[in-house]
Write a protein that holds these residues in place. Sequence first.
Motif, short mmCIF file in Angstrom:
data_model
loop_
_atom_site.label_atom_id
_atom_site.label_comp_id
_atom_site.label_asym_id
_atom_site.label_seq_id
_atom_site.Cartn_x
_atom_site.Cartn_y
_atom_site.Cartn_z
N SER A 34 99.69 86.90 95.75
CA SER A 34 98.25 86.93 95.49
C SER A 34 97.48 87.44 96.70
O SER A 34 96.58 88.28 96.58
CB SER A 34 97.75 85.54 95.11
N ARG A 46 89.44 84.61 93.09
CA ARG A 46 88.44 83.93 92.28
C ARG A 46 87.52 83.14 93.19
O ARG A 46 87.87 82.83 94.34
CB ARG A 46 89.13 83.01 91.27
N SER A 356 93.12 89.24 77.03
CA SER A 356 93.32 89.07 78.45
C SER A 356 93.28 87.60 78.82
O SER A 356 92.20 87.01 78.90
CB SER A 356 92.25 89.82 79.25
N PRO A 357 94.44 86.97 79.04
CA PRO A 357 94.45 85.56 79.45
C PRO A 357 93.67 85.32 80.74
O PRO A 357 93.01 84.29 80.88
CB PRO A 357 95.94 85.26 79.64
N SER A 358 93.73 86.27 81.67
CA SER A 358 93.01 86.07 82.94
C SER A 358 91.50 86.05 82.71
O SER A 358 90.77 85.32 83.39
CB SER A 358 93.38 87.16 83.94
N GLN A 361 90.75 82.66 81.32
CA GLN A 361 90.86 81.68 82.40
C GLN A 361 89.59 81.63 83.23
O GLN A 361 89.09 80.57 83.59
CB GLN A 361 92.06 82.01 83.29
N SER A 367 93.42 76.33 82.96
CA SER A 367 94.73 76.74 83.45
C SER A 367 95.17 78.02 82.75
O SER A 367 94.71 78.35 81.65
CB SER A 367 95.76 75.64 83.18
N LEU A 368 96.09 78.75 83.39
CA LEU A 368 96.60 79.98 82.80
C LEU A 368 97.38 79.69 81.51
O LEU A 368 97.35 80.48 80.56
CB LEU A 368 97.48 80.72 83.80
N ALA A 371 94.87 79.33 78.86
CA ALA A 371 94.27 80.65 78.60
C ALA A 371 95.19 81.51 77.76
O ALA A 371 94.74 82.23 76.85
CB ALA A 371 93.95 81.34 79.92
N LYS A 372 96.48 81.45 78.02
CA LYS A 372 97.45 82.25 77.25
C LYS A 372 97.48 81.76 75.80
O LYS A 372 97.57 82.59 74.87
CB LYS A 372 98.82 82.16 77.89
N ASN A 375 94.36 83.00 74.12
CA ASN A 375 94.43 84.45 73.94
C ASN A 375 95.31 84.80 72.74
O ASN A 375 94.99 85.68 71.94
CB ASN A 375 94.97 85.11 75.20
#
Length: 379
Positions: A34, A46, A356-358, A361, A367-368, A371-372, A375
């Motif tokens: 990252s 972020r 887009s999961p991000s 999020q 949490s990812l 989010a997934k 999505n």
Amino acid sequence: MDRKLNRELVKATALRSGYSFTKLAQEVSVSTESVSKWMSGETNPRPGKAIKLGKVLGLSYEQMFGVRDRTLEPQVAFRLVRNQDPSEEHHERAREMGRMYEDLVPFLPFNQFEAPPRLKSPTADYEYLDELCGSLRREMGLEADVPVSLPSIFNHLSDKLQAVVIPVFWGHRKNKAELAAHIYSRKTKTTWIPFNLDTKLWDARFWAAHELAHVYTFDVLDDEAGEIFSDAFAGTLVFPVPIARAAYEELAKVRLKTQKFNLIVEFAKRMHVSPICVAKQVDRYAVAKKQPPVNAEYDGIYAAISRMSKREKTVAEEFFGGEEPSVGQLLEAAANIFKSPFFDTLSKYLKTNGGSPSFIQGLLDCSLVDAKALNSELA
């Protein structure tokens, strides 16, 4: 995030301070990959991580991202548990969420030509709030002596004020202490209210009413005046003057704190609010009507309420039982209980622009993994 990280400054400061990418990643609690992406310009940190990065390196947010024109920045307001002061991280994270919400505006089902109403001259005057909240209760189809339901507040927010309530789980994770956030987009003139499903049920009506007050006044009152008005409005809406009068008259007959507390709890259960809301409204009634004080908000009441609070359900427990809700259950509750067009709007956006999961999020500060799942359901 619409501004780019000043990579050269950050890299130079890290080098001068003896931070490798790996060590910097450990300090900021992210992966080395990252940090590498931040430094290459592939991604931006972020808001929460950006602020933590700045603390580690001794750089301000403005130094890392440049001075921002605040004239069209989203306005934000928070109320945190235990009356904590919101940090700059809270505010920047909410402003970033607000900028992302603006992308959803073309997909909202609201009238795009008329702005929602605002109060002309809002004041925390007791008589004014009695009249205002009585009028709103009648508009909601509620008698003065019945509890305000959460759906009735949320329906008013959506249908009358074009505000978007977003049910979120913010109590599951460390440092997520928000009861609710209020985000107003100056650019699009839209209001977004992330509402914490982990809020205690007896607090939920008050905080929903507090956000309702903000919608009526957010670009009319400044921050401090807005909070004072919203607290007074919320208390009057959920524990109206006729009930405050009845509670005052009962409390005036007793002297023992045990008897006083039992009466306060009885009225709290009757109106589905917290005992401290009852105590505050009774004392406000006494002052406004120039009656002898009964000191409903007495020393020791908070400790007693804190002990009771451990047994009080959260909003999520009330609506979903003891189980974590599925994505389908969350979407159904958002539409039917919170009267919110948020997830339908998000679905339209994702189907038009690609999943887009991000992105999800960032919108929900979740949490990812969550989010997934969203999505997959919505896109």
